[in-house]
Design a protein around this motif. Structure first.
Motif, PDB file in Angstrom:
ATOM      1  N   ASP A   1     -12.031 -27.698   4.473  1.00  0.00           N
ATOM      2  CA  ASP A   1     -10.671 -28.205   4.573  1.00  0.00           C
ATOM      3  C   ASP A   1      -9.665 -27.193   4.004  1.00  0.00           C
ATOM      4  N   HIS A   2      -8.393 -27.552   4.015  1.00  0.00           N
ATOM      5  CA  HIS A   2      -7.336 -26.704   3.461  1.00  0.00           C
ATOM      6  C   HIS A   2      -7.612 -26.374   1.996  1.00  0.00           C
ATOM      7  N   PRO A   3      -7.433 -25.115   1.578  1.00  0.00           N
ATOM      8  CA  PRO A   3      -7.739 -24.742   0.198  1.00  0.00           C
ATOM      9  C   PRO A   3      -6.843 -25.418  -0.833  1.00  0.00           C
ATOM     10  N   GLY A   4      -5.701 -25.965  -0.399  1.00  0.00           N
ATOM     11  CA  GLY A   4      -4.823 -26.665  -1.322  1.00  0.00           C
ATOM     12  C   GLY A   4      -5.388 -28.011  -1.759  1.00  0.00           C
ATOM     13  N   ILE A   5      -6.363 -28.516  -1.026  1.00  0.00           N
ATOM     14  CA  ILE A   5      -7.026 -29.766  -1.412  1.00  0.00           C
ATOM     15  C   ILE A   5      -8.010 -29.419  -2.521  1.00  0.00           C
ATOM     16  N   HIS A   6      -7.897 -30.112  -3.648  1.00  0.00           N
ATOM     17  CA  HIS A   6      -8.664 -29.754  -4.847  1.00  0.00           C
ATOM     18  C   HIS A   6     -10.161 -29.568  -4.574  1.00  0.00           C
ATOM     19  N   THR A   7     -10.777 -30.540  -3.910  1.00  0.00           N
ATOM     20  CA  THR A   7     -12.228 -30.448  -3.683  1.00  0.00           C
ATOM     21  C   THR A   7     -12.579 -29.253  -2.793  1.00  0.00           C
ATOM     22  N   ALA A   8     -11.746 -28.962  -1.810  1.00  0.00           N
ATOM     23  CA  ALA A   8     -12.012 -27.812  -0.931  1.00  0.00           C
ATOM     24  C   ALA A   8     -11.939 -26.516  -1.737  1.00  0.00           C
ATOM     25  N   GLY A   9     -10.949 -26.421  -2.601  1.00  0.00           N
ATOM     26  CA  GLY A   9     -10.815 -25.236  -3.447  1.00  0.00           C
ATOM     27  C   GLY A   9     -12.005 -25.063  -4.375  1.00  0.00           C
ATOM     28  N   GLU A  10     -12.472 -26.176  -4.969  1.00  0.00           N
ATOM     29  CA  GLU A  10     -13.625 -26.122  -5.867  1.00  0.00           C
ATOM     30  C   GLU A  10     -14.889 -25.719  -5.114  1.00  0.00           C
ATOM     31  N   ARG A  11     -15.061 -26.233  -3.904  1.00  0.00           N
ATOM     32  CA  ARG A  11     -16.256 -25.901  -3.112  1.00  0.00           C
ATOM     33  C   ARG A  11     -16.219 -24.445  -2.661  1.00  0.00           C
ATOM     34  N   LEU A  12     -15.029 -23.942  -2.353  1.00  0.00           N
ATOM     35  CA  LEU A  12     -14.899 -22.523  -2.020  1.00  0.00           C
ATOM     36  C   LEU A  12     -15.280 -21.674  -3.230  1.00  0.00           C
ATOM     37  N   ARG A  13     -14.810 -22.079  -4.404  1.00  0.00           N
ATOM     38  CA  ARG A  13     -15.144 -21.350  -5.627  1.00  0.00           C
ATOM     39  C   ARG A  13     -16.659 -21.374  -5.852  1.00  0.00           C
ATOM     40  N   GLY A  14     -17.286 -22.518  -5.619  1.00  0.00           N
ATOM     41  CA  GLY A  14     -18.735 -22.632  -5.762  1.00  0.00           C
ATOM     42  C   GLY A  14     -19.478 -21.734  -4.798  1.00  0.00           C
ATOM     43  N   TYR A  15     -19.009 -21.686  -3.544  1.00  0.00           N
ATOM     44  CA  TYR A  15     -19.617 -20.810  -2.529  1.00  0.00           C
ATOM     45  C   TYR A  15     -19.513 -19.352  -2.963  1.00  0.00           C
ATOM     46  N   ARG A  16     -18.308 -18.937  -3.371  1.00  0.00           N
ATOM     47  CA  ARG A  16     -18.116 -17.539  -3.795  1.00  0.00           C
ATOM     48  C   ARG A  16     -18.997 -17.200  -4.996  1.00  0.00           C
ATOM     49  N   THR A  17     -19.088 -18.110  -5.961  1.00  0.00           N
ATOM     50  CA  THR A  17     -19.903 -17.877  -7.153  1.00  0.00           C
ATOM     51  C   THR A  17     -21.377 -17.780  -6.792  1.00  0.00           C
ATOM     52  N   ALA A  18     -21.851 -18.693  -5.951  1.00  0.00           N
ATOM     53  CA  ALA A  18     -23.261 -18.679  -5.551  1.00  0.00           C
ATOM     54  C   ALA A  18     -23.602 -17.402  -4.793  1.00  0.00           C
ATOM     55  N   MET A  19     -22.711 -16.974  -3.916  1.00  0.00           N
ATOM     56  CA  MET A  19     -22.957 -15.734  -3.164  1.00  0.00           C
ATOM     57  C   MET A  19     -22.996 -14.547  -4.120  1.00  0.00           C
ATOM     58  N   ALA A  20     -22.061 -14.499  -5.063  1.00  0.00           N
ATOM     59  CA  ALA A  20     -22.030 -13.405  -6.044  1.00  0.00           C
ATOM     60  C   ALA A  20     -23.290 -13.419  -6.910  1.00  0.00           C
ATOM     61  N   ASP A  21     -23.694 -14.621  -7.357  1.00  0.00           N
ATOM     62  CA  ASP A  21     -24.896 -14.743  -8.183  1.00  0.00           C
ATOM     63  C   ASP A  21     -26.130 -14.273  -7.435  1.00  0.00           C
ATOM     64  N   ALA A  22     -26.133 -14.446  -6.113  1.00  0.00           N
ATOM     65  CA  ALA A  22     -27.269 -14.024  -5.287  1.00  0.00           C
ATOM     66  C   ALA A  22     -27.151 -12.549  -4.898  1.00  0.00           C
ATOM     67  N   GLY A  23     -26.064 -11.899  -5.334  1.00  0.00           N
ATOM     68  CA  GLY A  23     -25.865 -10.484  -5.008  1.00  0.00           C
ATOM     69  C   GLY A  23     -25.455 -10.253  -3.568  1.00  0.00           C
ATOM     70  N   LEU A  24     -24.841 -11.264  -2.949  1.00  0.00           N
ATOM     71  CA  LEU A  24     -24.454 -11.160  -1.543  1.00  0.00           C
ATOM     72  C   LEU A  24     -22.949 -10.953  -1.399  1.00  0.00           C
ATOM     73  N   ALA A  25     -22.596 -10.020  -0.532  1.00  0.00           N
ATOM     74  CA  ALA A  25     -21.184  -9.792  -0.222  1.00  0.00           C
ATOM     75  C   ALA A  25     -20.725 -10.891   0.737  1.00  0.00           C
TER      76      ALA A  25
END
Length: 167
Positions: A18-42
């Motif tokens: 959903d739109h990043p301005g929606i709190h849950t969407a923003g949090e899930r995007l942050r989780g995705y980015r963190t998980a990808m970084a933790d896995a060493g994935l660009a």
């Protein structure tokens, strides 16, 4: 993070929400980015698509991710409306793509393979919101606070699909 729930062999994982301005969407995007970084994935810019949950927009995002020179082999969706559209698009796709959705959907267990989801406890969510509302209605003037409720992974098969041998 949620990207960790997708099979470890996947290196190109898309995120549609959903739109990043929606709190849950923003949090899930942050989780995705963190998980990808933790896995060493660009993360390629083309692997993230945020916006309306309208089926046409979501379908265009999936088609773009699957049609790229290096297509995603897995998709993580940010809510159940997005998930339903992605399931429909993937049903017509010529090769299997792993899928993990946020929020469970009706009939998820009847799909083939079953839909792997990060599920929220709707009853606890509703009860917690009602308790907080009644607390306020009783005259409480506490400072606003945030309550984080646990989620759980329900693995049914779609998130466990391996990437293609050549991908």
């Amino acid at each position: 993070g949620s990207a960790h729930h997708i099979g470890p062999a996947h290196r190109r994982i898309g995120f549609i929400a959903d739109h990043p301005g929606i709190h849950t969407a923003g949090e899930r995007l942050r989780g995705y980015r963190t998980a990808m970084a933790d896995a060493g994935l660009a993360i390629d810019d083309g692997w993230v698509s945020l916006g309306t949950t309208a089926p046409r927009r979501v379908q265009e995002a999936v088609v773009a991710m699957l049609g790229a020179p290096e297509p995603v082999t897995a998709i993580f969706t940010g809510n159940n409306r997005v998930t339903v559209t992605v399931v429909r698009v993937l049903a017509a796709h010529h090769r299997p793509v792993a899928l993990v959705g946020f929020d469970d959907i009706e009939l998820a267990d009847l799909l083939a393979p079953g839909l792997t989801v990060v599920a929220q406890d709707a009853a606890t969510l509703g009860r917690t919101a009602a308790e907080r509302l009644f607390h306020r209605l009783d005259g409480a003037a506490d400072a606003p606070s945030q309550v984080v409720l646990a989620t759980r992974l329900i693995a049914r098969g779609s998130g466990e699909i391996p990437p293609p041998a050549d991908g």
